[in-house]
Write a protein that holds these residues in place. Structure first.
Motif, short mmCIF file in Angstrom:
data_model
loop_
_atom_site.label_atom_id
_atom_site.label_comp_id
_atom_site.label_asym_id
_atom_site.label_seq_id
_atom_site.Cartn_x
_atom_site.Cartn_y
_atom_site.Cartn_z
N ILE A 1 -51.99 2.44 15.72
CA ILE A 1 -51.67 2.07 14.34
C ILE A 1 -52.83 2.42 13.41
O ILE A 1 -52.62 2.93 12.30
CB ILE A 1 -51.34 0.57 14.26
CG1 ILE A 1 -50.05 0.27 15.02
CG2 ILE A 1 -51.21 0.11 12.80
CD1 ILE A 1 -49.73 -1.20 15.15
N PHE A 2 -54.05 2.15 13.87
CA PHE A 2 -55.22 2.51 13.07
C PHE A 2 -55.27 4.01 12.83
O PHE A 2 -55.53 4.48 11.71
CB PHE A 2 -56.51 2.05 13.76
CG PHE A 2 -57.76 2.60 13.12
CD1 PHE A 2 -58.25 2.05 11.95
CD2 PHE A 2 -58.42 3.68 13.67
CE1 PHE A 2 -59.39 2.57 11.34
CE2 PHE A 2 -59.56 4.21 13.08
CZ PHE A 2 -60.05 3.66 11.90
N SER A 3 -55.01 4.80 13.88
CA SER A 3 -55.10 6.26 13.77
C SER A 3 -54.07 6.81 12.79
O SER A 3 -54.41 7.63 11.93
CB SER A 3 -54.91 6.91 15.14
OG SER A 3 -55.97 6.58 16.01
N ILE A 4 -52.82 6.35 12.91
CA ILE A 4 -51.80 6.89 12.01
C ILE A 4 -52.00 6.39 10.57
O ILE A 4 -51.64 7.08 9.62
CB ILE A 4 -50.37 6.55 12.49
CG1 ILE A 4 -50.11 5.04 12.42
CG2 ILE A 4 -50.13 7.08 13.89
CD1 ILE A 4 -48.66 4.66 12.70
N SER A 5 -52.62 5.22 10.42
CA SER A 5 -52.83 4.67 9.08
C SER A 5 -53.96 5.36 8.33
O SER A 5 -54.10 5.16 7.12
CB SER A 5 -53.10 3.17 9.14
OG SER A 5 -54.33 2.89 9.78
N THR A 6 -54.76 6.17 9.03
CA THR A 6 -55.82 6.90 8.33
C THR A 6 -55.25 7.91 7.34
O THR A 6 -55.95 8.37 6.44
CB THR A 6 -56.74 7.65 9.33
OG1 THR A 6 -55.96 8.55 10.13
CG2 THR A 6 -57.47 6.66 10.23
N TRP B 1 -46.41 -14.17 14.28
CA TRP B 1 -45.48 -13.64 13.27
C TRP B 1 -46.25 -13.02 12.10
O TRP B 1 -45.85 -11.97 11.58
CB TRP B 1 -44.58 -14.76 12.76
CG TRP B 1 -43.33 -14.94 13.56
CD1 TRP B 1 -43.02 -15.99 14.38
CD2 TRP B 1 -42.21 -14.06 13.63
NE1 TRP B 1 -41.78 -15.80 14.96
CE2 TRP B 1 -41.26 -14.63 14.51
CE3 TRP B 1 -41.93 -12.83 13.04
CZ2 TRP B 1 -40.04 -14.01 14.81
CZ3 TRP B 1 -40.71 -12.21 13.34
CH2 TRP B 1 -39.79 -12.80 14.21
N GLY B 2 -47.33 -13.67 11.70
CA GLY B 2 -48.14 -13.12 10.62
C GLY B 2 -48.72 -11.78 10.98
O GLY B 2 -48.71 -10.83 10.17
N LEU B 3 -49.23 -11.67 12.22
CA LEU B 3 -49.78 -10.40 12.69
C LEU B 3 -48.70 -9.34 12.77
O LEU B 3 -48.92 -8.17 12.43
CB LEU B 3 -50.44 -10.59 14.05
CG LEU B 3 -51.11 -9.36 14.68
CD1 LEU B 3 -52.23 -8.85 13.78
CD2 LEU B 3 -51.63 -9.68 16.07
N CYS B 4 -47.51 -9.74 13.21
CA CYS B 4 -46.38 -8.82 13.30
C CYS B 4 -46.03 -8.24 11.93
O CYS B 4 -45.85 -7.03 11.78
CB CYS B 4 -45.16 -9.54 13.89
SG CYS B 4 -43.67 -8.51 14.01
N ILE C 1 -48.34 -2.23 7.47
CA ILE C 1 -49.32 -1.14 7.53
C ILE C 1 -48.69 0.10 8.17
O ILE C 1 -48.82 1.22 7.66
CB ILE C 1 -50.56 -1.57 8.33
CG1 ILE C 1 -51.32 -2.66 7.58
CG2 ILE C 1 -51.48 -0.37 8.60
CD1 ILE C 1 -52.47 -3.26 8.38
N GLY C 2 -48.01 -0.10 9.30
CA GLY C 2 -47.41 1.02 10.00
C GLY C 2 -46.32 1.72 9.20
O GLY C 2 -46.27 2.96 9.15
N LEU C 3 -45.45 0.94 8.55
CA LEU C 3 -44.36 1.53 7.78
C LEU C 3 -44.87 2.25 6.53
O LEU C 3 -44.36 3.32 6.17
CB LEU C 3 -43.35 0.45 7.40
CG LEU C 3 -42.54 -0.14 8.56
CD1 LEU C 3 -41.67 -1.29 8.07
CD2 LEU C 3 -41.69 0.93 9.23
#
Length: 206
Positions: free
Chosen positions: A28-33, A187-190, A196-198
């Motif tokens: 997720i971190f990588s794609i969010s860059t 749930w908050g983390l989800c 972020i991912g979307l």
């Protein structure tokens, strides 16, 4: 439950958190860059590609492929044995239990598709270079984008709800109050990771 089955389930539980959960967070971190610009994503991919191939391949097999296959295959066995009573008792925990199983099936199929295309076909067989341009063209297909978005959210839910059940399984959260707090945190983390991912996925086609 036999002792062997007990320990296998514990190993399955641990694999879902580390290394698989850690890999998901890194992914997720990588794609969010990409949110910092296409060139930043390309630099991130290039940095990962700079790892010597024998080292990278060994890490992928030992810390990603084997744990994923074990977690997925044994998870499928557990899911087939599970008794879902959400239709009869439609309260929150049962729905989470049901969604955990459904997200497992979709995530497993999604990972096979994702890894098969990008890691095996594109990178492994030399049909292109993974980077912003490729992901832009790939995700610009509306069907691919929607299936990827569902896969991403399914994987995140499966991981975060798995953290909640992990805490119960390992006796970290014993009482109802502790379990309620961890459940809300999960749930908050989800929601946070999903947003972020979307947003990152949308940036590839913006």
């Amino acid at each position: 439950m036999s002792n062997t089955d007990f320990y296998i389930r514990r190993l399955h539980s641990i694999c879902g958190v580390a290394p698989i959960g850690v890999f998901l967070l890194e992914h997720i971190f990588s794609i969010s860059t990409v949110l910092a610009g296409p060139h930043v994503f390309d630099e991130t991919v290039a940095h990962l590609a700079s790892i010597p191939h024998p080292v990278l391949l060994t890490m992928e097999i030992l810390f990603i492929a084997i744990p994923l296959l074990f977690h997925g295959i044994y998870g499928a066995y557990i899911a087939l044995q599970a008794q879902n009573n959400v239709a009869k008792y439609g309260y929150g925990r049962n729905w989470q239990f049901y969604l955990q199983r459904m997200s497992a099936w979709y995530t497993f199929a999604f990972i096979i598709w994702h890894v098969g295309y990008l890691r095996v076909y594109i990178k492994g067989m030399g049909h292109g270079e993974i980077g912003y341009a490729l992901m832009h063209n790939y995700l610009s297909n509306p069907v691919v984008f929607v299936l990827y978005a569902i896969g991403l959210v399914a994987a995140i839910y499966h991981f975060t709800n798995g953290l909640f059940t992990f805490c119960i399984t390992w006796g970290i959260t014993v009482g109802p109050r502790a379990q309620s707090i961890v459940n809300k945190a999960a749930w908050g983390l989800c929601i946070l990771l999903s947003v972020i991912g979307l947003v990152a996925l949308a940036a590839y086609v913006a």
